[in-house]
Design an enzyme around this catalytic site. Sequence first.
Site, PDB file in Angstrom:
ATOM      1  CE  LYS A 261      -3.644   2.016   2.807  1.00 46.09           C
ATOM      2  NZ  LYS A 261      -4.668   1.760   3.840  1.00 46.09           N
TER       3      LYS A 261
ATOM      4  CB  SER B 104      -7.777   3.840   2.652  1.00 48.74           C
ATOM      5  OG  SER B 104      -7.077   3.210   3.941  1.00 48.74           O
TER       6      SER B 104
ATOM      7  CB  SER C  70      -8.183   0.740   5.864  1.00 44.63           C
ATOM      8  OG  SER C  70      -9.645   1.778   5.805  1.00 44.63           O
TER       9      SER C  70
END
Length: 484
Positions: free
Chosen positions: A77, A152, A176
């Site tokens: 990420k 996210s 997330s």
Amino acid sequence: MLHQLTLAEIARALADKQFSAEELTRTLLGRIRQLDPQLNSFISITDDLAIAQAKAADERRANGENGALLGAPIAHKDLFCTQGVRTSCGSKMLDNFVSPYDATVVEKLTAAGAVTLGKLNMDEFAMGSSNQSSHYGAVKNPWSLDRVPGGSSGGSAAAVAARLLPAATGTDTGGSIRQPAALTNLTGIKPTYGRVSRWGMIAYASSLDQGGPLARTAEDCALMLGVMAGFDPKDSTSVEQPVDDYLAALQKPLSGLRIGLPREYFGAGLDSRIADAVLAVVEELKTLGATVKDISLPNMQHAIPAYYVIAPAEASSNLSRFDGVRYGYRCDAPQNLEDLYKRSRAEGFGSEVKNRIMVGTYALSAGYYDAYYLQAQKIRRLIKNDFVSAFAEVDVILGPTTPNPAWKIGEKNDDPVSQYLEDIYTITANLAGLPGLSMPAGFVDGLPVGVQLLAPYFQEGRLLNVAHQYQQVSDWHTRTPAGF
């Protein structure tokens, strides 16, 4: 087909010399170049780095090393700092920021021999539940390209679900990791707060953020978490607690396991078809020896308002460092220092980030601190106390991960509160600091749904155990989206 292999299968195949890490890496890089334009899951693809790391892994294996992640392809990420590689946090503010160091999570995985294929798209500064707030554009759900993958960590989820790579890192501040895992048919675990180092992980809300893996199976999550977890003296929130043998924990039978079903999880707002899928999982776990008990988490109803005071308050403090002076976006031709600050932040941050900074600054301002921030922290303590009481009676708490399946891109943009409500079941684990896991539990209209498991502090092994045992008697996690 190499792209269909799980992390565990890759480890066994590499050990048996069925193919090399370099061959696997080149295959997946080709697949990413071919298919990711449909998904937009990557912000950066690190071809040269990946091939160099794969060659090094093959050399280490030739010299007798045989680690489970040696030569395993993953991606991070894009809020984990990666030395020499852009770390954008999904924002224009950091579009040109190249980190001078590796985050501890990246360092540990690289040392274990994992191969970094790239950096993954995400909601800007991890603020969002749909991966629509990214400066680099929305990520699409491989199960239905007109729908969101969750957020996210939406890029991480979409890439793994589309079989572009077997596993990825994510972070979880209010759901997330777990929410995108549920919406894309993956297994994802948010560890206990302090279990995984936050050093080098760009902060959104420092008392809530926690890194963890997304993969297709509980076994793969166990492989990743076993490397990611552990005390880090560079992180003041890291906890000195021995790391369990998560792989060994997978094999424990479920006989005698006490599962709690919170009545608050099955009320208004939950899609009845998701409720049916969750209860079907419960019935399967009962056949494996578990017992079930109804419980109550009475303060859950206050979780979203409390979270949307605490998280923005912490974000307004954390994001004050992005001012156009030392690094990140800087406006053109500022008139003076105040103009530099104002315009750099106004132009560098997207609308969702600016909204949350304003809410957080308001909640912390004189005259409102007691009414909002202090009250939210009191609610946080009550939520934690609810869990302490519940875990005196049960070993694991089970419920839906999300109230609805994936929604269409743009569908909730005019109603942010309805989007915030998609995290209603996940936020409490962050407020209390508990470990939580989402695993595949079926489909509604062809869209994946997930079941969430919560456990007491540092009981990640128990969550992985329950998920693994369920995955031995179900095949939801093996389903692949059409076209991928």
